[in-house]
Design an enzyme around this catalytic site. Structure first.
Site, PDB file in Angstrom:
ATOM      1  N   GLU A 176       0.789  -1.230   0.000  1.00 23.96           N
ATOM      2  CA  GLU A 176       0.000   0.000   0.000  1.00 23.96           C
ATOM      3  C   GLU A 176       0.827   1.289   0.000  1.00 23.96           C
ATOM      4  OE1 GLU A 176      -2.816  -0.438   3.209  1.00 23.96           O
ATOM      5  OE2 GLU A 176      -3.834  -2.082   2.204  1.00 23.96           O
ATOM      6  N   GLU A 286      -5.769 -10.319  -2.206  1.00 26.62           N
ATOM      7  CA  GLU A 286      -6.595 -10.228  -0.981  1.00 26.62           C
ATOM      8  C   GLU A 286      -8.048 -10.047  -1.377  1.00 26.62           C
ATOM      9  OE1 GLU A 286      -5.145  -7.427   1.926  1.00 26.62           O
ATOM     10  OE2 GLU A 286      -3.064  -7.729   1.316  1.00 26.62           O
TER      11      GLU A 286
HETATM   12  C1  XIL Z   1      -5.728  -7.373   8.094  1.00 26.80           C
HETATM   13  C2  XIL Z   1      -5.955  -8.677   8.857  1.00 26.80           C
HETATM   14  O1  XIL Z   1      -6.833  -9.476   8.112  1.00 26.80           O
HETATM   15  C3  XIL Z   1      -6.501  -8.376  10.225  1.00 26.80           C
HETATM   16  O2  XIL Z   1      -6.592  -9.577  10.997  1.00 26.80           O
HETATM   17  C4  XIL Z   1      -5.608  -7.377  10.947  1.00 26.80           C
HETATM   18  O3  XIL Z   1      -6.172  -7.036  12.182  1.00 26.80           O
HETATM   19  C5  XIL Z   1      -5.401  -6.142  10.093  1.00 26.80           C
HETATM   20  O4  XIL Z   1      -4.890  -6.504   8.828  1.00 26.80           O
HETATM   21  N1  XIL Z   1      -4.849  -5.084   3.621  1.00 26.80           N
HETATM   22  C6  XIL Z   1      -3.767  -5.867   3.938  1.00 26.80           C
HETATM   23  C7  XIL Z   1      -3.868  -6.883   5.012  1.00 26.80           C
HETATM   24  O5  XIL Z   1      -2.750  -5.802   3.251  1.00 26.80           O
HETATM   25  O6  XIL Z   1      -2.667  -7.076   5.694  1.00 26.80           O
HETATM   26  C8  XIL Z   1      -4.962  -6.545   5.997  1.00 26.80           C
HETATM   27  O7  XIL Z   1      -5.110  -7.656   6.880  1.00 26.80           O
HETATM   28  C9  XIL Z   1      -6.262  -6.239   5.277  1.00 26.80           C
HETATM   29  C10 XIL Z   1      -6.087  -5.053   4.356  1.00 26.80           C
END
Ligand code: XIL
Length: 378
Positions: A176, A286
């Site tokens: 990000e 994701e």
């Molecule tokens: C999220 C996890 O799923 C949660 O358990 C944690 O509390 C916060 O992070 N983008 C990303 C991930 O790159 O690392 C994030 O994961 C969700 C958004």
């Protein structure tokens, strides 16, 4: 083409064959119909992925997840696993200098034991639980924060990527870089603030990772390029600069959290192809699709399934798109329901499996989309 140092594992052997067939320019006549396209075949997502040369995965859960029902779910249905939290800097090093590898080891060992591709998420991320709490204080106290951060990054990458060298096939090196819905670097990022030139931060991170594991595939991962044209444009320009500079980047991850809206299949394909045209791999890293996108639908789960089909089909249509990962394996543990922002709209029911771990229409739509793609039918 993805390669792995865990090449002896069966899923990898099948993937190498499939990727050879896809990527090396065999004529259509050379390729026999595959098992999953046969009449009456009942392949899992992982099986169609392996046949089609795709890593189709989901995430780990908390400590002990591999022996919980989630472990069985991943082992049965997917051929890839991404660490959800346990490889984040903040999770690994809660106290300065003290690495806690127990949970990360569990996930890496699970992937190895089950012949699954391991995706390491993430070395450097400035949001949520990405950075350790002590990092800001330490940089604030440093005479030369950039030099100090460069050194901390070196220690971190050597320790973590070095530990899993040859075992973690793909790494999200940086997560990000852009501000949300913007084409500009996020000025709130601790990394942006410490480095005089943010591109130098990226270059340093990727060079460290390359040195620590020369065979690992190194990705830059961003949240909204599938959905937002502004994000896509900013990410494209950023990655183009890195490629021109010679930064050792192998791929670009599109996260794919579809909460603000649904992607368009052809637009997504074109955006993935744009990075392929730069010579880079891509992945949907994701994926989740909130049911709240379809408030007026007679059957919201059917609508959700269409979005999933679009995403798997778009990736499968691009030779250098190597995988799709859903964020959380099932609806009961989705991060969206407990997130500080998105939790307000819970429940989201955004994944491929329901709260009883049964496959949803979206799961079957994803399998069918890959089967119908040129990966398996040509
Ligand atoms: C999220 C996890 O799923 C949660 O358990 C944690 O509390 C916060 O992070 N983008 C990303 C991930 O790159 O690392 C994030 O994961 C969700 C958004």
């Amino acid at each position: 083409m993805p390669t792995t140092s865990a090449r002896s594992q069966p899923v990898y052997s099948a993937l190498v064959v499939a990727l050879f067939l896809i990527g090396v320019g065999c004529s259509d006549a050379d390729v026999a119909p595959t098992g999953c396209t046969a009449e009456g075949a009942d392949c899992t997502l992982g099986e169609v992925g392996t046949e089609g040369g795709l890593f189709l995965g989901s995430t780990s859960e908390g400590a002990g997840w591999t022996t919980a029902p989630e472990g069985e779910l991943l082992r049965t249905h997917f051929n890839s696993v991404t660490s959800q939290n346990e490889l984040k800097w903040g999770a690994l090093v809660r106290d300065r200098g003290e690495y806690r590898f127990t949970q990360a080891d569990e996930t890496v060992e699970f992937a190895e034991a089950n012949g699954m591709r391991m995706r390491g998420h993430v070395l450097f991320w400035h949001r949520l639980n990405g950075p350790p709490r002590w990092l800001a204080d330490e940089l604030a106290a440093a005479d030369d924060p950039e030099a100090h951060l460069r050194e901390l990054m070196r220690e971190h990458v050597e320790t973590v990527v070095g530990r899993y060298r040859g075992r973690i096939h793909t790494w999200d090196v940086v997560n990000e870089p852009l501000a949300l819905l913007s084409d500009q670097i996020d000025h709130e990022s601790i990394f942006f603030q410490a480095f005089a030139d943010y591109d130098d931060f990226l270059d340093h991170a990727f060079r460290l990772a390359r040195a620590a594991d020369p065979d690992a595939k190194l990705f830059l991962n961003e949240i909204l390029p599938a959905f937002s044209e502004t994000t896509f444009d900013g990410l494209y320009r950023l990655v183009q600069r890195l490629v021109e500079r010679g930064t050792p980047i192998d791929g670009v991850g599109f996260q794919g959290h579809f909460v603000l809206g649904r992607p368009d299949r052809e637009t997504l394909r074109q955006r993935l192809q744009a990075f392929a045209d730069l010579g880079l791999l891509t992945e949907i890293t994701e994926l989740d699709v909130t049911i709240n996108l379809f408030p007026d639908a007679a059957d919201p789960f059917a609508e959700q399934a269409e979005v999933y089909a679009d995403v798997y089909a778009a990736c499968a249509a691009v030779d250098l798109c190597i995988g799709v990962t859903t964020w959380n394996p099932h609806d009961a543990t989705t991060w969206l329901d407990v997130d500080a922002i998105f939790g307000g709209q819970a429940p989201h029911f955004p994944t491929l499996f329901d709260e009883s771990l049964e496959p949803k229409p979206a799961y079957h739509a994803a399998v069918d989309a890959v089967i119908a793609s040129p990966r398996l039918s040509r």
